[in-house]
Design a protein around this motif. Structure first.
Motif, PDB file in Angstrom:
ATOM      1  N   MET A   9       0.917  -1.220  -0.014  1.00 38.65           N
ATOM      2  CA  MET A   9       0.131   0.100   0.044  1.00 38.65           C
ATOM      3  C   MET A   9       0.857   1.185  -0.220  1.00 38.65           C
ATOM      4  SD  MET A   9      -3.175  -0.772   0.216  1.00 38.65           S
ATOM      5  CE  MET A   9      -3.985   0.379   0.916  1.00 38.65           C
ATOM      6  N   LEU A  10       0.469   2.210  -0.745  1.00 41.41           N
ATOM      7  CA  LEU A  10       0.972   3.392  -0.498  1.00 41.41           C
ATOM      8  C   LEU A  10       0.279   4.635   0.108  1.00 41.41           C
ATOM      9  CD1 LEU A  10       1.689   4.199  -4.551  1.00 41.41           C
ATOM     10  CD2 LEU A  10       3.313   3.323  -2.807  1.00 41.41           C
ATOM     11  N   THR A  11       0.807   5.391   1.052  1.00 37.44           N
ATOM     12  CA  THR A  11       0.185   6.248   1.550  1.00 37.44           C
ATOM     13  C   THR A  11      -0.190   7.266   0.620  1.00 37.44           C
ATOM     14  OG1 THR A  11       2.039   7.641   2.077  1.00 37.44           O
ATOM     15  CG2 THR A  11       1.752   6.004   3.745  1.00 37.44           C
ATOM     16  N   ALA A  12      -1.129   8.208   1.167  1.00 40.21           N
ATOM     17  CA  ALA A  12      -1.578   9.519   0.308  1.00 40.21           C
ATOM     18  C   ALA A  12      -0.460  10.294  -0.254  1.00 40.21           C
ATOM     19  CB  ALA A  12      -2.776  10.285   0.980  1.00 40.21           C
ATOM     20  N   ALA A  13       0.431  10.759   0.586  1.00 40.92           N
ATOM     21  CA  ALA A  13       1.725  11.482   0.243  1.00 40.92           C
ATOM     22  C   ALA A  13       2.609  10.498  -0.654  1.00 40.92           C
ATOM     23  CB  ALA A  13       2.466  11.881   1.306  1.00 40.92           C
ATOM     24  N   GLU A  14       2.525   9.347  -0.708  1.00 42.59           N
ATOM     25  CA  GLU A  14       3.361   8.516  -1.478  1.00 42.59           C
ATOM     26  C   GLU A  14       2.726   8.395  -2.767  1.00 42.59           C
ATOM     27  OE1 GLU A  14       5.258   5.714   1.988  1.00 42.59           O
ATOM     28  OE2 GLU A  14       3.713   4.819   0.804  1.00 42.59           O
ATOM     29  N   THR A  44       9.839  17.100   3.192  1.00 41.92           N
ATOM     30  CA  THR A  44       9.009  15.821   3.098  1.00 41.92           C
ATOM     31  C   THR A  44       8.988  14.934   1.876  1.00 41.92           C
ATOM     32  OG1 THR A  44       7.668  17.402   4.460  1.00 41.92           O
ATOM     33  CG2 THR A  44       6.587  15.460   3.459  1.00 41.92           C
ATOM     34  N   THR A  48       9.986  11.126   1.428  1.00 47.20           N
ATOM     35  CA  THR A  48       9.034  10.259   0.779  1.00 47.20           C
ATOM     36  C   THR A  48       9.722   9.641  -0.364  1.00 47.20           C
ATOM     37  OG1 THR A  48       7.090  11.736   1.585  1.00 47.20           O
ATOM     38  CG2 THR A  48       6.758  10.181  -0.558  1.00 47.20           C
ATOM     39  N   LYS A  55      10.858   0.910  -0.603  1.00 41.99           N
ATOM     40  CA  LYS A  55       9.707  -0.057  -0.915  1.00 41.99           C
ATOM     41  C   LYS A  55       9.810  -0.795  -2.028  1.00 41.99           C
ATOM     42  CE  LYS A  55       5.998   1.739   1.515  1.00 41.99           C
ATOM     43  NZ  LYS A  55       4.611   2.508   1.575  1.00 41.99           N
TER      44      LYS A  55
END
Length: 128
Positions: A9-14, A44, A48, A55
């Protein structure tokens, strides 16, 4: 993907950073900061990018001046597949059918999109 790690899964920022990288294929952190839909600090975005590299989603592909260039290692479609299966696993006990039905039932899909999905299903059924 050229990594032994599964990106997951990717975070929103990623995901925001990856969208810029996918759209432009080879970018610096400054390029990403300029093209993001919302304001994020340079540090940031740099952090990221490092996480995305760990990842296995991006790689450093040389330099422009003193800045590293980042390129995607995973396609947008592959990332979507991984994330949709992960959402199905986490929230729908692994049932992709339940995930799709939830999207359709909640009016999250337009009539036009629904017609396209029906056509895709018909094409898949015809090819089997």
């Amino acid at each position: 993907m050229n990594s032994d790690k599964e990106p997951g899964m990717l975070t929103a920022a990623e995901a925001e950073v990856m969208n810029v990288i996918w759209d432009h294929d080879e970018v610096t952190v400054s390029d990403i900061v300029e093209r993001l839909p919302r304001e994020l600090a340079y540090t940031t975005v740099m952090t990221t990018c490092g996480i995305l590299e760990e990842k296995g989603c991006v790689k450093k592909a040389g330099k422009r001046g003193r800045a590293f260039l980042y390129q995607p290692l995973i396609s947008r479609d592959d990332a979507r597949g991984v994330m949709s299966h992960e959402v199905a696993r986490r929230l729908f006990r692994g049932s992709v059918k339940s995930l799709v039905l939830n999207l359709v039932r909640d009016d999250a899909i337009s009539a036009e999109d629904l017609s396209e999905v029906k056509k895709m299903i018909e094409d898949l059924e015809a090819s089997k």
